[in-house]
Design a protein around this motif. Structure first.
Motif, PDB file in Angstrom:
ATOM      1  N   LEU A  43       0.849  -1.178   0.000  1.00 26.97           N
ATOM      2  CA  LEU A  43       0.000   0.000   0.000  1.00 26.97           C
ATOM      3  C   LEU A  43       0.896   1.242   0.000  1.00 26.97           C
ATOM      4  CD1 LEU A  43      -2.639  -1.116   2.663  1.00 26.97           C
ATOM      5  CD2 LEU A  43      -2.872  -1.167   0.166  1.00 26.97           C
ATOM      6  N   LEU A  44       0.574   2.194  -0.853  1.00 30.45           N
ATOM      7  CA  LEU A  44       1.362   3.407  -0.994  1.00 30.45           C
ATOM      8  C   LEU A  44       0.625   4.572  -0.358  1.00 30.45           C
ATOM      9  CD1 LEU A  44       2.451   2.922  -4.729  1.00 30.45           C
ATOM     10  CD2 LEU A  44       3.812   2.465  -2.681  1.00 30.45           C
ATOM     11  N   THR A  45       1.345   5.352   0.465  1.00 30.10           N
ATOM     12  CA  THR A  45       0.743   6.509   1.104  1.00 30.10           C
ATOM     13  C   THR A  45       0.601   7.633   0.093  1.00 30.10           C
ATOM     14  OG1 THR A  45       2.882   7.434   1.753  1.00 30.10           O
ATOM     15  CG2 THR A  45       1.832   5.862   3.288  1.00 30.10           C
ATOM     16  N   LYS A  46      -0.075   8.726   0.543  1.00 28.71           N
ATOM     17  CA  LYS A  46      -0.291   9.859  -0.347  1.00 28.71           C
ATOM     18  C   LYS A  46       1.036  10.489  -0.746  1.00 28.71           C
ATOM     19  CE  LYS A  46      -3.024  12.732  -2.475  1.00 28.71           C
ATOM     20  NZ  LYS A  46      -3.873  12.285  -3.582  1.00 28.71           N
ATOM     21  N   GLU A  47       1.961  10.589   0.203  1.00 26.76           N
ATOM     22  CA  GLU A  47       3.258  11.163  -0.116  1.00 26.76           C
ATOM     23  C   GLU A  47       4.002  10.310  -1.143  1.00 26.76           C
ATOM     24  OE1 GLU A  47       2.103  10.676   2.837  1.00 26.76           O
ATOM     25  OE2 GLU A  47       1.812  12.719   3.641  1.00 26.76           O
ATOM     26  N   GLU A  48       3.933   8.985  -0.941  1.00 26.57           N
ATOM     27  CA  GLU A  48       4.629   8.080  -1.873  1.00 26.57           C
ATOM     28  C   GLU A  48       3.986   8.141  -3.261  1.00 26.57           C
ATOM     29  OE1 GLU A  48       6.173   4.716   1.322  1.00 26.57           O
ATOM     30  OE2 GLU A  48       4.245   4.446   0.307  1.00 26.57           O
ATOM     31  N   GLN A  49       2.673   8.271  -3.299  1.00 25.65           N
ATOM     32  CA  GLN A  49       1.982   8.392  -4.583  1.00 25.65           C
ATOM     33  C   GLN A  49       2.408   9.666  -5.310  1.00 25.65           C
ATOM     34  OE1 GLN A  49      -2.342   7.884  -4.091  1.00 25.65           O
ATOM     35  NE2 GLN A  49      -1.946   6.483  -2.337  1.00 25.65           N
ATOM     36  N   ASN A  50       2.454  10.775  -4.530  1.00 28.23           N
ATOM     37  CA  ASN A  50       2.875  12.043  -5.144  1.00 28.23           C
ATOM     38  C   ASN A  50       4.316  11.955  -5.670  1.00 28.23           C
ATOM     39  OD1 ASN A  50       0.375  13.187  -4.585  1.00 28.23           O
ATOM     40  ND2 ASN A  50       1.043  14.002  -2.600  1.00 28.23           N
ATOM     41  N   PHE A  51       5.174  11.292  -4.879  1.00 36.23           N
ATOM     42  CA  PHE A  51       6.587  11.144  -5.293  1.00 36.23           C
ATOM     43  C   PHE A  51       6.669  10.392  -6.613  1.00 36.23           C
ATOM     44  CE2 PHE A  51      10.481   8.631  -5.396  1.00 36.23           C
ATOM     45  CZ  PHE A  51      11.449   9.609  -5.219  1.00 36.23           C
ATOM     46  N   ILE A  52       5.930   9.268  -6.694  1.00 37.28           N
ATOM     47  CA  ILE A  52       5.957   8.466  -7.916  1.00 37.28           C
ATOM     48  C   ILE A  52       5.347   9.233  -9.075  1.00 37.28           C
ATOM     49  CG2 ILE A  52       5.083   6.367  -9.007  1.00 37.28           C
ATOM     50  CD1 ILE A  52       5.314   5.000  -6.258  1.00 37.28           C
ATOM     51  N   ASN A  53       4.235   9.962  -8.766  1.00 33.43           N
ATOM     52  CA  ASN A  53       3.558  10.735  -9.802  1.00 33.43           C
ATOM     53  C   ASN A  53       4.488  11.807 -10.374  1.00 33.43           C
ATOM     54  OD1 ASN A  53       1.564  11.693 -11.495  1.00 33.43           O
ATOM     55  ND2 ASN A  53       0.594  12.963  -9.915  1.00 33.43           N
ATOM     56  N   SER A  54       5.237  12.464  -9.492  1.00 32.31           N
ATOM     57  CA  SER A  54       6.145  13.519  -9.964  1.00 32.31           C
ATOM     58  C   SER A  54       7.255  12.928 -10.838  1.00 32.31           C
ATOM     59  CB  SER A  54       6.736  14.262  -8.774  1.00 32.31           C
ATOM     60  OG  SER A  54       7.545  13.401  -7.985  1.00 32.31           O
ATOM     61  N   ARG A  55       7.771  11.761 -10.451  1.00 29.66           N
ATOM     62  CA  ARG A  55       8.827  11.123 -11.252  1.00 29.66           C
ATOM     63  C   ARG A  55       8.298  10.689 -12.618  1.00 29.66           C
ATOM     64  NH1 ARG A  55      13.580   9.560  -9.047  1.00 29.66           N
ATOM     65  NH2 ARG A  55      13.693   7.834 -10.576  1.00 29.66           N
ATOM     66  N   VAL A  56       7.023  10.182 -12.597  1.00 30.58           N
ATOM     67  CA  VAL A  56       6.434   9.768 -13.887  1.00 30.58           C
ATOM     68  C   VAL A  56       6.252  10.976 -14.784  1.00 30.58           C
ATOM     69  CG1 VAL A  56       4.364   8.823 -14.974  1.00 30.58           C
ATOM     70  CG2 VAL A  56       5.338   7.707 -12.940  1.00 30.58           C
ATOM     71  N   ASN A  57       5.775  12.109 -14.196  1.00 30.09           N
ATOM     72  CA  ASN A  57       5.571  13.326 -14.984  1.00 30.09           C
ATOM     73  C   ASN A  57       6.897  13.841 -15.546  1.00 30.09           C
ATOM     74  OD1 ASN A  57       2.794  13.321 -14.588  1.00 30.09           O
ATOM     75  ND2 ASN A  57       2.920  14.551 -12.703  1.00 30.09           N
ATOM     76  N   LYS A  58       7.928  13.804 -14.697  1.00 21.64           N
ATOM     77  CA  LYS A  58       9.247  14.246 -15.170  1.00 21.64           C
ATOM     78  C   LYS A  58       9.730  13.364 -16.321  1.00 21.64           C
ATOM     79  CE  LYS A  58      10.881  16.287 -10.837  1.00 21.64           C
ATOM     80  NZ  LYS A  58      11.882  16.188  -9.729  1.00 21.64           N
ATOM     81  N   GLN A  59       9.493  12.074 -16.136  1.00 24.47           N
ATOM     82  CA  GLN A  59       9.919  11.154 -17.201  1.00 24.47           C
ATOM     83  C   GLN A  59       9.131  11.419 -18.480  1.00 24.47           C
ATOM     84  OE1 GLN A  59       9.682   7.050 -16.107  1.00 24.47           O
ATOM     85  NE2 GLN A  59      10.584   6.322 -18.021  1.00 24.47           N
ATOM     86  N   SER A  60       7.833  11.709 -18.319  1.00 18.97           N
ATOM     87  CA  SER A  60       7.008  11.999 -19.474  1.00 18.97           C
ATOM     88  C   SER A  60       7.482  13.269 -20.157  1.00 18.97           C
ATOM     89  CB  SER A  60       5.537  12.126 -19.046  1.00 18.97           C
ATOM     90  OG  SER A  60       4.734  12.481 -20.157  1.00 18.97           O
ATOM     91  N   ASP A  61       7.829  14.288 -19.316  1.00 18.58           N
ATOM     92  CA  ASP A  61       8.343  15.537 -19.888  1.00 18.58           C
ATOM     93  C   ASP A  61       9.652  15.297 -20.646  1.00 18.58           C
ATOM     94  OD1 ASP A  61       6.189  16.824 -18.825  1.00 18.58           O
ATOM     95  OD2 ASP A  61       7.258  17.537 -17.022  1.00 18.58           O
TER      96      ASP A  61
END
Length: 235
Positions: A43-61
Motif C-alpha cells: 500500500l502506498l501513502t499519499k506522499e509516496e503516490q505524489n513522489f511516484i507521480n512527480s517522477r512519472v511526470n518528469k519522465q514523461s516531460d
C-alpha cells in the motif's frame, strides 16, 4: 480501503502506466518500509503516490522533450544530408581534378625515379669494373709472389741436398780412415799411431767445424724462410 492508501495496480491504472513502472519508481522512495493490506499487497501513502507521480511526470516531460529534440535533429539531419550531398558533388568534381593532377605528377615522378635507377646502375657497373681491374692486378702480383717463393723453395732444397752430400763424403772419409790397417812392427805402429791420431783428430775437428757451420746456416734459413706459397694464396 482508505482513500489515502493505494495499491501498486491502483496507482498504475490511475497514472496510465504499467505496474512494472510503478515498482521501478518504488525503489527510489526515501523510506524502505512498506505498508501492506490483509492480502500482502503493498500500500502506498499519499506522499509516496505524489513522489511516484512527480517522477512519472518528469519522465514523461523528458520523453516529450526527447521526441521534440529527435524531430529537430531529424530535420537538421535531412538539411545536413542535402548540404552534404551538394558538398560531395562538388568534392567529387574537385577529386576528379586532383586525381588527374596526381596521375600526371605520378607519371613525372615515375620518369624521374626510372632515370635515377638507370644512373645508379651505371655507376654501380663502373665501380664493379674498377674492382675487377684491381682483382686482376692483385692476381698478377700474387702470381709473382708464388713464383718467387717457388724459386726460394728450390734453392733451399738444393742447399739441403748439398749439405747432405757433404756430410756423407766426410762420413765416408772418416770411415775409410778407421778402416786403415795398422803396421805390425811395434816401432812403426807407435809412430804411425800418433800420426794417424793427429790426422784423425784434425779431420774430426774439421768435420765438427763444418757441422757447426751447416747448423748455423740451417738456423738462418729457418728464420728467413717465408711462409709456404699456398698459405699466402689461401689468405
Amino acid at each position: 480501503m482508505s482513500e489515502e492508501l493505494k495499491t501498486i495496480k491502483e496507482l498504475a491504472d490511475e497514472l496510465g502506466i504499467t505496474k512494472q513502472t510503478v515498482q521501478y519508481h518504488i525503489k527510489n522512495l526515501p523510506s524502505k518500509i512498506r505498508k501492506k493490506n490483509s492480502r500482502g499487497a503493498i500500500l502506498l501513502t499519499k506522499e509516496e503516490q505524489n513522489f511516484i507521480n512527480s517522477r512519472v511526470n518528469k519522465q514523461s516531460d523528458r520523453e516529450q522533450s526527447d521526441r521534440e529534440q529527435s524531430d529537430r535533429e531529424q530535420s537538421d539531419s535531412e538539411q545536413s544530408d542535402r548540404e552534404q550531398s551538394d558538398r560531395e558533388q562538388s568534392d567529387s568534381e574537385q577529386s576528379d581534378r586532383e586525381q588527374s593532377d596526381r596521375e600526371q605528377s605520378d607519371r613525372e615522378q615515375s620518369d624521374r625515379e626510372q632515370s635515377d635507377r638507370e644512373q645508379f646502375y651505371l655507376e654501380k657497373i663502373k665501380i664493379q669494373e674498377e674492382q675487377i681491374e684491381d682483382f686482376k692486378e692483385q692476381r698478377i702480383e700474387l702470381r709473382g709472389q708464388v713464383k718467387h717463393l717457388g724459386m726460394l723453395l728450390d734453392q733451399q732444397q738444393r742447399l739441403a741436398l748439398q749439405d747432405k752430400k757433404l756430410l756423407e763424403e766426410y762420413k765416408a772419409e772418416n770411415d775409410s780412415l778407421k778402416a786403415l790397417k795398422m803396421p805390425t812392427e811395434e816401432t812403426e805402429f807407435k809412430h804411425l799411431d800418433n800420426q794417424y791420431k793427429d790426422e784423425v783428430n784434425a779431420l774430426k775437428e774439421k768435420l765438427e767445424n763444418l757441422q757447426e757451420q751447416i747448423k748455423d746456416q740451417k738456423r738462418i734459413e729457418e728464420q728467413e724462410k717465408p711462409r709456404k706459397w699456398w698459405e699466402l694464396w689461401r689468405k
